[in-house]
Design a protein around this motif. Structure first.
Motif, short mmCIF file in Angstrom:
data_model
loop_
_atom_site.label_atom_id
_atom_site.label_comp_id
_atom_site.label_asym_id
_atom_site.label_seq_id
_atom_site.Cartn_x
_atom_site.Cartn_y
_atom_site.Cartn_z
N LEU A 1 4.90 8.37 -2.39
CA LEU A 1 4.10 7.08 -1.82
C LEU A 1 3.67 7.06 -0.54
O LEU A 1 2.62 6.55 -0.25
CB LEU A 1 5.29 5.95 -2.27
N LEU B 1 0.61 9.22 -0.39
CA LEU B 1 -0.57 8.69 -0.77
C LEU B 1 -1.08 7.57 -0.24
O LEU B 1 -2.21 7.45 0.36
CB LEU B 1 -0.25 8.01 -2.01
N PHE B 2 -0.23 6.68 0.61
CA PHE B 2 -0.55 5.68 1.54
C PHE B 2 -1.38 6.42 3.07
O PHE B 2 -2.16 5.47 3.32
CB PHE B 2 0.48 4.75 1.78
N TYR C 1 -4.96 7.18 3.09
CA TYR C 1 -5.88 6.04 2.97
C TYR C 1 -6.81 6.61 4.52
O TYR C 1 -8.06 6.18 4.23
CB TYR C 1 -5.36 4.86 3.27
N ILE D 1 -7.70 10.05 -6.33
CA ILE D 1 -6.93 9.44 -5.50
C ILE D 1 -6.96 8.04 -5.53
O ILE D 1 -5.92 7.03 -5.95
CB ILE D 1 -7.37 9.50 -3.74
N ALA D 2 -8.15 7.37 -5.78
CA ALA D 2 -8.36 5.84 -6.12
C ALA D 2 -7.77 5.68 -7.47
O ALA D 2 -7.21 4.43 -7.89
CB ALA D 2 -9.94 5.54 -6.12
N PHE E 1 -4.13 5.41 -7.11
CA PHE E 1 -3.77 4.29 -6.43
C PHE E 1 -3.70 3.09 -7.42
O PHE E 1 -2.81 2.26 -7.64
CB PHE E 1 -4.75 4.05 -5.48
N ILE F 1 -0.72 3.23 -9.85
CA ILE F 1 0.43 2.90 -9.27
C ILE F 1 0.57 1.46 -9.19
O ILE F 1 1.67 0.95 -9.52
CB ILE F 1 0.47 3.36 -8.00
N GLN G 1 3.41 -3.29 -2.64
CA GLN G 1 2.33 -3.82 -3.51
C GLN G 1 1.34 -4.53 -2.57
O GLN G 1 0.23 -4.55 -2.78
CB GLN G 1 2.85 -4.70 -4.63
N ALA H 1 -0.77 -1.96 -0.36
CA ALA H 1 -1.64 -1.58 -1.38
C ALA H 1 -2.73 -2.45 -1.47
O ALA H 1 -3.95 -1.85 -1.55
CB ALA H 1 -0.96 -0.83 -2.68
N VAL I 1 -7.00 -1.85 -0.56
CA VAL I 1 -8.05 -1.89 -1.27
C VAL I 1 -9.02 -3.18 -0.90
O VAL I 1 -10.27 -2.87 -0.72
CB VAL I 1 -7.59 -2.31 -2.70
N VAL J 1 -10.19 1.57 -7.73
CA VAL J 1 -8.89 0.99 -7.82
C VAL J 1 -9.05 -0.20 -8.59
O VAL J 1 -8.18 -0.39 -9.55
CB VAL J 1 -8.08 0.99 -6.34
#
Length: 163
Positions: free
Chosen positions: A20, A23-24, A27, A41-42, A45, A48, A59, A62, A66, A83
């Motif tokens: 995580l 992934l974050f 961005y 990646i989108a 994301f 998830i 959350q 995330a 977005v 996303v």
């Protein structure tokens, strides 16, 4: 990822947190991604979010990523659109996010007019729900995400949101 999230094994929880975090952290570099990687990646994301793999803090972060994508360059806007499409059916579960997206709908309107029509429809339905609840309509309850578990990754990823 679900198995790692729910694992009682510390090593698996750490792997989940690292996935995580990575992934974050990516961005920040989305504007450099070629289109095919940006799309992957989108979708990841969005999956998830859709599969409730995040605790409430993550959350919220995330969803903030977005939302912020629509305030950035075209590549990040594309990221945001992909996303949202990935978890579109869950938007009513995030009423504040849906309202935020509705309020910046002009940035989506130009590239995804049908998506904007669908968001406007969901927003109107959401706006009508409090009125239905006052009349005692049991189907008017908004879905909630009760995933309040903290696996220790929230704090380090939260720092990314501030960058």
């Amino acid at each position: 990822m679900q198995n790692f999230k729910e694992s009682q094994i510390v090593k698996e929880q750490e792997i989940y947190a690292c996935m995580l975090h990575g992934l974050f952290d990516e961005y920040r570099f989305l504007h450099r991604y070629p289109p095919q990687y940006l799309t992957k990646i989108a979708k990841l994301f969005g999956a998830i979010i859709k599969n409730n793999l995040l605790d409430r803090v993550l959350q919220d972060i995330a969803l903030k990523f977005v939302f912020e994508a629509f305030r950035r360059d075209n590549k990040r806007q594309k990221f945001g659109i992909i996303v949202i499409k990935s978890f579109f059916d869950m938007l009513p579960q995030f009423p504040k996010f849906l309202e935020d997206i509705y309020n910046i709908r002009q940035s989506i309107q130009n590239t995804e007019p049908q998506m904007m029509v669908d968001i406007e429809r969901l927003y109107r339905e959401m706006a009508e729900q409090p009125q239905q609840q006052q009349r005692g309509d049991p189907e008017a309850d908004l879905a909630t995400n009760d995933s309040d578990q903290d696996h220790g990754q929230s704090a380090s990823i939260a720092a990314l949101a501030e960058e």
